[in-house]
Design a protein around this motif. Structure first.
Motif, short mmCIF file in Angstrom:
data_model
loop_
_atom_site.label_atom_id
_atom_site.label_comp_id
_atom_site.label_asym_id
_atom_site.label_seq_id
_atom_site.Cartn_x
_atom_site.Cartn_y
_atom_site.Cartn_z
N LYS A 199 1.88 -2.04 -5.37
CA LYS A 199 0.80 -1.10 -5.68
C LYS A 199 0.23 -0.49 -4.40
CE LYS A 199 -3.86 -0.99 -7.65
NZ LYS A 199 -4.92 -1.80 -8.32
N THR A 200 -0.02 -1.33 -3.43
CA THR A 200 -0.56 -0.84 -2.16
C THR A 200 0.41 0.11 -1.48
OG1 THR A 200 -1.78 -2.91 -1.90
CG2 THR A 200 -1.52 -1.55 0.06
N ALA A 201 1.72 -0.24 -1.51
CA ALA A 201 2.73 0.63 -0.90
C ALA A 201 2.78 1.99 -1.59
CB ALA A 201 4.10 -0.05 -0.94
N ALA A 202 2.73 1.99 -2.94
CA ALA A 202 2.76 3.26 -3.68
C ALA A 202 1.53 4.11 -3.36
CB ALA A 202 2.84 2.99 -5.18
N ILE A 203 0.37 3.45 -3.29
CA ILE A 203 -0.86 4.19 -2.97
C ILE A 203 -0.78 4.79 -1.58
CG2 ILE A 203 -3.33 3.92 -2.55
CD1 ILE A 203 -3.37 1.85 -4.81
N LEU A 204 -0.31 4.01 -0.63
CA LEU A 204 -0.20 4.50 0.73
C LEU A 204 0.81 5.65 0.84
CD1 LEU A 204 -0.29 1.13 2.73
CD2 LEU A 204 -2.12 2.81 2.48
N THR A 205 1.93 5.54 0.08
CA THR A 205 2.92 6.62 0.11
C THR A 205 2.34 7.91 -0.46
OG1 THR A 205 4.71 4.99 -0.13
CG2 THR A 205 5.22 7.28 -0.66
N ALA A 206 1.63 7.78 -1.60
CA ALA A 206 1.02 8.96 -2.20
C ALA A 206 -0.04 9.57 -1.28
CB ALA A 206 0.39 8.59 -3.55
N GLU A 207 -0.85 8.72 -0.68
CA GLU A 207 -1.86 9.23 0.26
C GLU A 207 -1.20 9.91 1.45
OE1 GLU A 207 -4.33 5.95 1.25
OE2 GLU A 207 -5.49 6.04 -0.63
N GLY A 208 -0.08 9.36 1.91
CA GLY A 208 0.63 9.98 3.03
C GLY A 208 1.16 11.36 2.66
N LYS A 209 1.77 11.46 1.44
CA LYS A 209 2.26 12.76 1.00
C LYS A 209 1.12 13.76 0.85
CE LYS A 209 6.35 11.03 -1.46
NZ LYS A 209 7.02 10.92 -2.79
N LYS A 210 0.02 13.30 0.29
CA LYS A 210 -1.14 14.18 0.11
C LYS A 210 -1.64 14.71 1.45
CE LYS A 210 -5.94 14.05 -1.48
NZ LYS A 210 -7.00 13.21 -2.08
N GLU A 211 -1.82 13.82 2.40
CA GLU A 211 -2.29 14.24 3.71
C GLU A 211 -1.28 15.16 4.39
OE1 GLU A 211 -3.15 10.75 5.93
OE2 GLU A 211 -4.87 10.16 4.68
N SER A 212 0.03 14.87 4.19
CA SER A 212 1.05 15.74 4.78
C SER A 212 0.98 17.15 4.21
CB SER A 212 2.43 15.13 4.54
OG SER A 212 3.44 16.00 5.03
N ILE A 214 -1.62 18.58 2.82
CA ILE A 214 -2.87 19.20 3.27
C ILE A 214 -2.71 19.73 4.69
CG2 ILE A 214 -5.27 18.73 3.88
CD1 ILE A 214 -5.36 16.79 1.51
N LEU A 215 -2.09 18.93 5.53
CA LEU A 215 -1.89 19.36 6.91
C LEU A 215 -0.95 20.56 6.99
CD1 LEU A 215 -1.60 15.88 8.69
CD2 LEU A 215 -3.52 17.46 8.78
N GLU A 220 -0.22 26.32 7.87
CA GLU A 220 0.24 27.64 7.42
C GLU A 220 -0.92 28.63 7.37
OE1 GLU A 220 2.80 30.59 6.23
OE2 GLU A 220 3.21 28.58 7.03
N LYS A 221 -2.08 28.16 6.90
CA LYS A 221 -3.26 29.03 6.86
C LYS A 221 -3.65 29.50 8.25
CE LYS A 221 -8.18 28.83 5.75
NZ LYS A 221 -9.28 27.98 5.24
N GLU A 222 -3.71 28.56 9.19
CA GLU A 222 -4.07 28.92 10.55
C GLU A 222 -3.03 29.87 11.17
OE1 GLU A 222 -4.58 25.29 12.65
OE2 GLU A 222 -6.44 24.75 11.59
N ALA A 223 -1.73 29.64 10.83
CA ALA A 223 -0.68 30.53 11.36
C ALA A 223 -0.84 31.95 10.82
CB ALA A 223 0.70 29.97 11.01
N GLN A 224 -1.11 32.08 9.48
CA GLN A 224 -1.31 33.41 8.90
C GLN A 224 -2.53 34.10 9.50
OE1 GLN A 224 -1.50 32.92 4.66
NE2 GLN A 224 0.68 32.39 4.48
#
Length: 305
Positions: A199-212, A214-215, A220-224
């Motif tokens: 459960k912790t691994a899945a949560i961390l993976t999802a949070e990592g994808k989310k942060e990725s 967002i970044l 892309e916004k800053e580049a445009q």
């Protein structure tokens, strides 16, 4: 010669008697010991550390008592719990003799009395507890046994310092059941830990994808924004350059020939394209304007008057 031997023998006997009398009269009590002295069969005094004088033939040492703390390890005793489970329990008792007189005259075979008292007290305490309570309440058992034994042995001149339950041995079938229960509990905890880890691994993976994501979106916004700002700045610089060029031309007051030449250059660039074009020279445009004006005057006679 015979008289000399007899006299010598009497002298040796007298010396031996003197040594025996002195040995029975003068007694040295070592450290951590106490001697109980009787006179004519009755208690007389307790001799502590040091030199003491006894009356020969009247005084005698009834008991030599050690004042050190002693340890007695009793054999396992069969006890029955409240839920009728028979177990073997052995105990260790730490005690000290505080009154040599009471220890000597208080009870016959005091150490044996302590052992029997410990066994009966242990049976009474365990009889009020169930199996699980017995296995998890050693401190309570030790405390209650020490209190009861100390109170019971006080008239014997004995102080109970500690009582420890050394081993608790349940029946074999109970041991096997407990082992199975412990094994099942360990497996349950292992399964819980594995599930929590996944459960912790899945949560961390999802949070990592989310942060990725967002970044990436932020980048892309800053580049445009940066590209738009660059293009706007470039256009501004082009228009400023054109404005300055026009300003410089106007300040120079160009003649009609220069304007005509620039017009020809513009027509030359326009002619480079592949599309069909109709080019009207500027002189013809002026001529067309004159013809249009004459036609307007001819069409309105009032304007001539």
């Amino acid at each position: 010669m015979l008289d000399f031997i007899v006299n010598y023998l009497w002298l040796v006997i007298l010396i031996l008697l003197a040594i025996i009398v002195i040995a029975r009269t003068i007694r040295i009590v070592p450290q951590s010991y106490a001697y109980v002295v009787e006179r004519i069969g009755a208690y007389n005094r307790t001799c502590n550390v040091g030199l003491h004088i006894l009356i020969p033939l009247l005084d005698r040492i009834a008991n030599k008592v050690s004042l050190k703390e002693q340890v007695m390890d009793f054999a396992p005793q069969p006890v029955i719990t409240k839920d009728n489970v028979t177990m073997q329990i052995d105990t260790v008792v730490y005690f000290q003799i505080t009154d040599p007189r009471l220890f000597t005259y208080g009870v016959v075979r005091p150490l044996n009395a302590i052992e029997n008292l410990t066994a009966t007290t242990l049976r009474n305490i365990i009889g009020d507890l169930e199996l699980d309570e017995t296995l998890t309440s050693r401190d309570i058992i030790n405390s209650r046994m020490r209190s009861i034994l100390d109170e019971a042995t006080d008239p014997w001149g004995i102080k109970i310092h500690r009582v420890e339950v050394k081993n608790i041995i349940p029946p074999r079938d109970i041991q096997e059941a407990m082992e199975k229960q412990m094994r099942a509990e360990r497996e349950r905890r292992e399964a819980i830990l594995q599930a929590e880890g996944k459960k912790t691994a899945a949560i961390l993976t999802a949070e990592g994808k989310k942060e990725s994501m967002i970044l990436e979106a932020s980048a892309e916004k800053e580049a445009q924004i940066a590209r738009a700002e660059g293009e706007a700045e470039a256009l501004r610089l082009v228009y400023e350059a054109q404005a300055k060029g026009i300003e410089y031309i106007n300040s120079a007051s160009p003649k009609q020939a220069y304007v005509t030449l620039e017009g020809f250059k513009a027509l030359e660039k326009l002619a480079e394209g592949e599309a069909t074009k109709i080019i009207i020279p500027s002189e013809l445009q002026g001529l067309a304007s004159a013809v249009t004006s004459i036609a307007e005057i001819a069409r309105d006679p009032k304007k001539e008057k």
